[in-house]
Design a protein around this motif. Sequence first.
Motif, PDB file in Angstrom:
ATOM      1  N   LEU A  28     -45.464  69.648  19.587  1.00  0.00           N
ATOM      2  CA  LEU A  28     -44.743  68.381  19.446  1.00  0.00           C
ATOM      3  C   LEU A  28     -45.668  67.227  19.058  1.00  0.00           C
ATOM      4  O   LEU A  28     -45.208  66.221  18.527  1.00  0.00           O
ATOM      5  N   GLU A  29     -46.954  67.363  19.321  1.00  0.00           N
ATOM      6  CA  GLU A  29     -47.903  66.308  18.977  1.00  0.00           C
ATOM      7  C   GLU A  29     -48.550  66.519  17.616  1.00  0.00           C
ATOM      8  O   GLU A  29     -49.293  65.669  17.144  1.00  0.00           O
ATOM      9  N   ASP A  30     -48.266  67.636  16.973  1.00  0.00           N
ATOM     10  CA  ASP A  30     -48.855  67.937  15.675  1.00  0.00           C
ATOM     11  C   ASP A  30     -48.285  67.005  14.611  1.00  0.00           C
ATOM     12  O   ASP A  30     -47.121  66.618  14.667  1.00  0.00           O
ATOM     13  N   ARG A  31     -49.097  66.638  13.651  1.00  0.00           N
ATOM     14  CA  ARG A  31     -48.667  65.726  12.581  1.00  0.00           C
ATOM     15  C   ARG A  31     -48.009  66.456  11.415  1.00  0.00           C
ATOM     16  O   ARG A  31     -47.417  65.828  10.546  1.00  0.00           O
ATOM     17  N   ASN A  32     -48.143  67.766  11.371  1.00  0.00           N
ATOM     18  CA  ASN A  32     -47.572  68.542  10.273  1.00  0.00           C
ATOM     19  C   ASN A  32     -46.067  68.689  10.463  1.00  0.00           C
ATOM     20  O   ASN A  32     -45.593  69.045  11.543  1.00  0.00           O
ATOM     21  N   HIS A  33     -45.345  68.433   9.389  1.00  0.00           N
ATOM     22  CA  HIS A  33     -43.886  68.490   9.407  1.00  0.00           C
ATOM     23  C   HIS A  33     -43.357  69.844   9.884  1.00  0.00           C
ATOM     24  O   HIS A  33     -42.502  69.911  10.763  1.00  0.00           O
ATOM     25  N   GLY A  34     -43.867  70.915   9.345  1.00  0.00           N
ATOM     26  CA  GLY A  34     -43.379  72.254   9.682  1.00  0.00           C
ATOM     27  C   GLY A  34     -43.662  72.631  11.125  1.00  0.00           C
ATOM     28  O   GLY A  34     -42.815  73.233  11.799  1.00  0.00           O
ATOM     29  N   VAL A  35     -44.831  72.274  11.611  1.00  0.00           N
ATOM     30  CA  VAL A  35     -45.201  72.590  12.990  1.00  0.00           C
ATOM     31  C   VAL A  35     -44.325  71.811  13.957  1.00  0.00           C
ATOM     32  O   VAL A  35     -43.824  72.361  14.945  1.00  0.00           O
ATOM     33  N   LEU A  36     -44.100  70.526  13.681  1.00  0.00           N
ATOM     34  CA  LEU A  36     -43.262  69.692  14.542  1.00  0.00           C
ATOM     35  C   LEU A  36     -41.817  70.184  14.542  1.00  0.00           C
ATOM     36  O   LEU A  36     -41.168  70.259  15.593  1.00  0.00           O
ATOM     37  N   LEU A  37     -41.313  70.562  13.378  1.00  0.00           N
ATOM     38  CA  LEU A  37     -39.954  71.092  13.275  1.00  0.00           C
ATOM     39  C   LEU A  37     -39.822  72.390  14.066  1.00  0.00           C
ATOM     40  O   LEU A  37     -38.845  72.583  14.810  1.00  0.00           O
ATOM     41  N   ALA A  38     -40.801  73.272  13.946  1.00  0.00           N
ATOM     42  CA  ALA A  38     -40.776  74.531  14.699  1.00  0.00           C
ATOM     43  C   ALA A  38     -40.897  74.281  16.198  1.00  0.00           C
ATOM     44  O   ALA A  38     -40.222  74.939  17.006  1.00  0.00           O
ATOM     45  N   GLY A  39     -41.734  73.317  16.592  1.00  0.00           N
ATOM     46  CA  GLY A  39     -41.877  72.982  18.008  1.00  0.00           C
ATOM     47  C   GLY A  39     -40.588  72.442  18.596  1.00  0.00           C
ATOM     48  O   GLY A  39     -40.201  72.810  19.715  1.00  0.00           O
ATOM     49  N   CYS A  40     -39.912  71.581  17.843  1.00  0.00           N
ATOM     50  CA  CYS A  40     -38.621  71.044  18.304  1.00  0.00           C
ATOM     51  C   CYS A  40     -37.586  72.159  18.435  1.00  0.00           C
ATOM     52  O   CYS A  40     -36.835  72.221  19.415  1.00  0.00           O
ATOM     53  N   SER A  41     -37.549  73.048  17.452  1.00  0.00           N
ATOM     54  CA  SER A  41     -36.600  74.169  17.497  1.00  0.00           C
ATOM     55  C   SER A  41     -36.873  75.076  18.689  1.00  0.00           C
ATOM     56  O   SER A  41     -35.942  75.514  19.371  1.00  0.00           O
ATOM     57  N   LEU A  42     -38.140  75.344  18.939  1.00  0.00           N
ATOM     58  CA  LEU A  42     -38.521  76.190  20.072  1.00  0.00           C
ATOM     59  C   LEU A  42     -38.116  75.538  21.387  1.00  0.00           C
ATOM     60  O   LEU A  42     -37.538  76.198  22.265  1.00  0.00           O
ATOM     61  N   LEU A  43     -38.366  74.249  21.535  1.00  0.00           N
ATOM     62  CA  LEU A  43     -38.027  73.562  22.773  1.00  0.00           C
ATOM     63  C   LEU A  43     -36.514  73.476  22.972  1.00  0.00           C
ATOM     64  O   LEU A  43     -36.019  73.655  24.084  1.00  0.00           O
ATOM     65  N   ILE A  44     -35.768  73.229  21.910  1.00  0.00           N
ATOM     66  CA  ILE A  44     -34.301  73.195  22.015  1.00  0.00           C
ATOM     67  C   ILE A  44     -33.787  74.543  22.506  1.00  0.00           C
ATOM     68  O   ILE A  44     -32.956  74.622  23.418  1.00  0.00           O
ATOM     69  N   THR A  45     -34.292  75.620  21.924  1.00  0.00           N
ATOM     70  CA  THR A  45     -33.880  76.960  22.346  1.00  0.00           C
ATOM     71  C   THR A  45     -34.238  77.208  23.803  1.00  0.00           C
ATOM     72  O   THR A  45     -33.417  77.719  24.574  1.00  0.00           O
ATOM     73  N   LEU A  46     -35.444  76.832  24.185  1.00  0.00           N
ATOM     74  CA  LEU A  46     -35.899  77.024  25.561  1.00  0.00           C
ATOM     75  C   LEU A  46     -34.994  76.281  26.543  1.00  0.00           C
ATOM     76  O   LEU A  46     -34.591  76.837  27.569  1.00  0.00           O
TER      77      LEU A  46
END
Length: 198
Positions: A28-46
């Motif tokens: 969630l703290e990463d500046r890369n668009h793809g990493v942040l999007l994947a982190g948000c998706s992972l947290l939503i699922t969790l």
Amino acid sequence: KAALCAMRIIRKVEEIEDKFNKKIGQLLEDRNHGVLLAGCSLLITLLEVNPDYIKEFRRHVPTLVRSLRSMVTSGYSNAAEYDVAGITDPFLQGRILRLLRILGKNSVQASDDMNDILAQVATNTEGAKNTGNAILYECVLTIMSIEAESGLRVLGINILGRFLLSRDNNIRYVALSTLQQVVSVDMKAVQRHRATII
């Protein structure tokens, strides 16, 4: 890719979600668009699989708010790469708004942290195209789900009122169905759009 893989594992394998908790903050703290999007998706699922983790992850609300603010006000670095119809990275904006909706529900503190950015998104997003309408819709859902200030709720209902005036039947349907859910929260604000609804 690993975060998206972890998201699928969490959905299929019970009681494994705690293995990924420590890494989500870094995503969630990463500046890369793809990493942040994947982190948000992972947290939503969790959080959908195990809502008990919501309190633990509320500490990331300021980080998410900061990311959303950078997209809404100044745009991302290399914003042209993520621009869709004049909106900077609408997929990530929508995902962050959805995550804020989950984290802000039933929490006055988390809701207070996100009130300002939700007002900025609601007022600065152009609703002339579907991209902007999608962001505005996610914003309204978030406003109505959290412990928002009454002025912010009125702003959200007024956005739905603008949706009612649209020529597109799909947008009008979305507005009506959302107003139907909202009517129990703020009846007076919905009453102002009564003539348009009828």
